[in-house]
Design a protein around this motif. Structure first.
Motif, PDB file in Angstrom:
ATOM      1  N   ASP A 418       0.835  -1.048  -0.120  1.00 13.80           N
ATOM      2  CA  ASP A 418      -0.329  -0.026   0.252  1.00 13.80           C
ATOM      3  C   ASP A 418       0.898   1.298  -0.147  1.00 13.80           C
ATOM      4  O   ASP A 418       0.875   2.503  -0.909  1.00 13.80           O
ATOM      5  N   ILE A 421       2.035   2.317  -3.403  1.00 17.01           N
ATOM      6  CA  ILE A 421       1.324   3.248  -4.184  1.00 17.01           C
ATOM      7  C   ILE A 421       0.718   4.487  -3.632  1.00 17.01           C
ATOM      8  O   ILE A 421       0.598   5.707  -4.113  1.00 17.01           O
ATOM      9  N   GLN A 432      -0.395   0.800 -12.414  1.00 11.78           N
ATOM     10  CA  GLN A 432      -1.541   1.196 -12.277  1.00 11.78           C
ATOM     11  C   GLN A 432      -1.946  -0.453 -12.931  1.00 11.78           C
ATOM     12  O   GLN A 432      -1.651  -0.222 -13.630  1.00 11.78           O
ATOM     13  N   ILE A 452      -2.782  -8.603  -5.032  1.00 17.01           N
ATOM     14  CA  ILE A 452      -3.098  -6.628  -4.420  1.00 17.01           C
ATOM     15  C   ILE A 452      -3.377  -6.253  -5.979  1.00 17.01           C
ATOM     16  O   ILE A 452      -2.129  -5.826  -6.439  1.00 17.01           O
ATOM     17  N   THR A 453      -4.234  -6.288  -6.496  1.00 14.27           N
ATOM     18  CA  THR A 453      -3.991  -5.094  -7.757  1.00 14.27           C
ATOM     19  C   THR A 453      -5.134  -4.153  -7.819  1.00 14.27           C
ATOM     20  O   THR A 453      -5.865  -3.319  -7.027  1.00 14.27           O
ATOM     21  N   PHE A 454      -3.997  -2.644  -7.707  1.00 14.38           N
ATOM     22  CA  PHE A 454      -4.223  -1.154  -7.826  1.00 14.38           C
ATOM     23  C   PHE A 454      -5.168  -0.468  -9.186  1.00 14.38           C
ATOM     24  O   PHE A 454      -4.151  -1.103 -10.385  1.00 14.38           O
ATOM     25  N   SER A 455      -5.939  -0.053  -8.955  1.00 17.51           N
ATOM     26  CA  SER A 455      -6.476   0.747 -10.373  1.00 17.51           C
ATOM     27  C   SER A 455      -6.753   2.445  -9.179  1.00 17.51           C
ATOM     28  O   SER A 455      -7.658   2.614  -8.456  1.00 17.51           O
ATOM     29  N   THR A 466      -8.798   5.276  -5.074  1.00 13.00           N
ATOM     30  CA  THR A 466      -7.623   4.531  -5.059  1.00 13.00           C
ATOM     31  C   THR A 466      -8.482   2.691  -5.022  1.00 13.00           C
ATOM     32  O   THR A 466      -8.859   3.436  -4.188  1.00 13.00           O
ATOM     33  N   ALA A 468      -8.471  -0.662  -4.734  1.00 15.69           N
ATOM     34  CA  ALA A 468      -7.607  -2.017  -4.372  1.00 15.69           C
ATOM     35  C   ALA A 468      -8.373  -3.303  -4.568  1.00 15.69           C
ATOM     36  O   ALA A 468      -9.561  -3.866  -3.333  1.00 15.69           O
ATOM     37  N   PHE A 470      -7.939  -6.925  -3.401  1.00 16.77           N
ATOM     38  CA  PHE A 470      -7.435  -8.304  -2.920  1.00 16.77           C
ATOM     39  C   PHE A 470      -8.188  -9.399  -2.686  1.00 16.77           C
ATOM     40  O   PHE A 470      -9.123  -9.981  -2.781  1.00 16.77           O
TER      41      PHE A 470
END
Length: 713
Positions: A418, A421, A432, A452-455, A466, A468, A470
């Protein structure tokens, strides 16, 4: 007219009087109970008649109730069918003067003695009439002999012709109105007394009151039905409003449901036909026909006709001739038409918007993946249910908090992902949608492998959100690790099998040589033999080879029923020398009825290692205790091995292969124990490693346990 002899109790057989006297109190109690609990008027009257007959044993009993100008039989028991049919109505003929002015009254409208009692037209000075107007006789034949032939000819006299001697006619009154009659006929003579007749007169007063109450209840029921009709209209309107606000239904489904509600609003659904037309869609009852009597309301959209609602009434419909019902129904249809117009003009667009929002919420909250939305400062502004479950925290504990609140502050893996990011300032677009995977320790102290994928979502001109996503990959990672371990063990197994064969070929000659030397080598001054030392080292090597080979096998189980108590006792015998040497007490507290469905050799190996470790860790005069408790609620059996030894120095690593604190240990004993238990879907844990109170617990699944004669497979 000759005076009629008054009947006295002396003419009555004592046994029949006693039967009636003894059952009087019980009868009145049961009749009062029937009055209180009965909800059906006909059932109430039949119960009263049957109760009187059962308790008095009188041959025939009936109750007449007023119906217009007549008093027909309402319910009877014991009378022949022809008698009931012939005597039911009292209006079959007109009666003229029956007696002269000294006794009976003139010009009665109802025939026979029943009619005269009902109209209260017999003087109460007559011996066969009581002060409350009841008629009774213990001999109808003897009574008729007191009248002239002309007087007798004006009676129907069916009771006497049917053979009934004892007759009692008790009027049923409410206030001053006579509403019925209790008739009791018996072919035996002399069964009544004045006291018995007086008792039944009291009883008929209660019956009259009960009938009055039931009549009022029926009136209330009718009024309730009227109110029910109005409530049905209101409830139907409420249902339609609810349907118009259903976002999970299509327009066609809503219109069909509204049509179904329209059908149900009439109390006599089959007598009214319904027609609904909206947006060129037509719904109508089977064989719909527009009669001369109907209610019609049009539905408009922007001034143009968009449909109509029609209720068409048949000739038998109650709404046809009831103006108040038609007016209520007309207002009801008018309100439905207005609601449909409002729905067509406005709610549909709101519905589409709310439907999209509802679908998003459904996806958000029901998603298998945990999702979290944070602002540019890293504060949580939304989480779904899967996220709360993952981090084992309630939603109110997360909202508004910083994202790092889910991690354990003491771990060095706390917020690596985290922080990568949020510390970037949201400037690095390459971050991203790139997945990260790392092991982290949550605030609940649970270690998990998270993917974890972040956008990064642009919210306002200089602000970002953001999202996230999981995914808990702990099981997947462990499965991959297990697969690697299995591959390593398979390779180790092949190598161990080869080495074991080679080493054994050397061990046996060495053991034979040591045995020979041991016999021919003198003991030194300290009583120590070097050959014994060599022998111990060779045995240790042999033990190491055996454990390594056993641990490297994948293994299979041969399941059968094993008595745990007997197995522990057998092992106790095999360790008797070691136990006696240290004066250790081994207490087997396992219930003799506990049977485990398991592989005998592997389960024996489990307890062999545990008992052997306890003995080695125990000092002089130590104690070892083994217990087994079945938990039916949680579906497992708990087996505990406790000792008073020196404790365990490395409790976190004792189940890892080749980890040992013993000077001559292999480090494969407890790993082998855990492996064997896992083959049985069981597990082992160290509850306490303290000196003097070391406890191992085995959790054995209940579906693999038999307790006594009961199987839980």
């Amino acid at each position: 007219m000759n005076k009629i002899k008054k009947e006295t109790i002396a003419d009555v057989p004592v046994d029949l009087v006693n039967v009636i006297e003894l059952n009087k109190q019980e009868l009145i109690s049961k009749i009062l109970h029937a009055i209180n609990v009965s909800k059906n008027f006909e059932k109430l009257i039949s119960d009263i008649v049957n109760l009187i007959k059962d308790h008095t044993k009188i041959n025939a009993i009936a109750i007449r109730l007023k119906k217009e100008e007549d008093y027909p039989y309402f319910y009877s028991v014991g009378f022949p069918k022809y008698f009931v049919k012939r005597e039911s109505s009292l209006l079959e003929k007109s009666e003229e003067d029956l007696f002269d002015n000294s006794g009976l009254c003139d010009h009665i409208n109802l025939s026979c003695m029943c009619g005269m009692v009902l109209q209260n037209k017999i003087s109460r000075s007559e011996k066969f009439i009581t002060s409350r107007g009841s008629f009774w006789t213990n001999s109808s034949t003897r009574l008729l002999m007191q009248f002239s032939k002309e007087q007798v000819s004006k009676f129907r006299n069916e009771c006497n012709r049917a053979g009934y001697e004892s007759i009692a006619l008790i009027p049923i009154r409410v206030n001053e109105d006579t509403i019925g009659l209790l008739q009791m006929n018996d072919k035996r003579k002399n069964i009544y007394t004045e006291e018995v007749i007086n008792y039944f007169e009291d009883l008929c007063e209660s019956i009259g009151l009960a009938i009055q109450i039931k009549n009022r209840e029926e009136e209330l029921t009718n009024k309730t039905k009227q109110l029910d009709y109005e409530n049905k209209l209101l409830n139907s309107l409420y249902k339609i409003n609810q349907l118009l606000n259903r976002f999970d239904l299509s327009d066609d489904e809503i219109y069909q449901s509204i049509f179904n509600v329209l059908i149900q609003i009439s109390s006599f659904q089959q007598l009214a036909q319904v027609y609904l037309e909206i947006e060129s869609k037509v719904f109508q009852t089977d064989n719909f026909e527009l009669t001369s009597n109907y209610i019609k309301k049009k539905i408009f959209l922007n001034g143009l006709s968009a449909g109509k609602i029609i209720f068409s009434f048949s000739d038998d419909s109650p709404e046809k001739n009831d103006d108040s019902l038609k007016a209520e129904l007309s207002n009801f249809i008018e309100m439905i038409a207005v609601n449909l117009e409002d729905y067509l003009q406005q709610h549909r667009y709101e519905k589409l918007h709310m439907l999209a929002e509802m679908r998003f919420n459904t996806i958000w909250h029901n998603s298998f993946d945990a999702m979290r939305l944070t602002d540019s400062k890293g504060n949580i502004i939304a989480v779904n249910d899967a996220f709360c479950k993952l981090v084992d925290m309630q939603m109110h504990e997360l909202m508004g908090k910083n994202f790092d609140c889910i991690y354990d502050e003491k771990t060095d893996l706390n917020n690596f992902i985290d922080s990568t990011i949020h510390n970037s300032g949201f400037s690095n677009s390459s971050i991203q949608r790139i997945p990260f995977q790392k092991e982290v320790k949550l605030k609940s102290q649970k270690k998990v492998f998270l993917k974890i994928t972040f956008s990064i979502i642009k919210w306002e001109e200089n602000d970002y959100l953001t999202l996230a996503i999981f995914r808990d990959n702990t099981a997947k990672v462990k499965a991959e690790q297990n697969l690697v371990n299995l591959e390593k063990l398979a390779s180790l197994g092949k190598l161990t099998s080869f080495l074991t064969h080679e080493i054994k070929s050397y061990i046996n000659p060495i053991k034979m040589t040591i045995s020979y030397l041991n016999k021919n080598t003198p003991i030194n001054n300290g009583g120590f033999s070097y050959t014994n030392l060599l022998k111990q080292q060779i045995e240790r090597l042999e033990h190491l080879v055996k454990d390594t080979l056993e641990f490297s096998k994948c293994g299979s189980v041969n399941i059968k029923s094993i008595n745990l108590y007997s197995m522990i006792e057998s092992l106790k015998t095999s360790f008797i020398n070691l136990l006696d040497e240290k004066e250790i007490i081994l207490n087997n507290h396992v219930n003799a009825d506990v049977n485990l469905m398991a592989d005998f050799e592997k389960l024996q190996c489990v307890f062999l290692h545990l008992i052997e470790n306890s003995i080695e860790a125990s000092k002089q005069n130590g104690m070892i205790e083994i217990t087994a408790d079945i938990n039916l609620t949680e579906n497992f059996t708990s087996i505990k091995v406790r000792d008073t030894g020196i404790g365990i120095k490395l409790p976190a690593e004792i189940f890892e292969p080749f980890v040992t604190t013993k000077s001559c240990g292999t480090g494969l004993g407890l790993p082998l124990v855990r492996k064997y238990l896992e083959l049985h879907k069981a597990n082992i844990q160290l509850l306490s490693s303290e000196p003097g109170n070391t406890i191992f617990e085995i959790i054995f699944p209940l579906n693999g346990v038999n307790y006594g004669h009961n199987s839980y497979n």
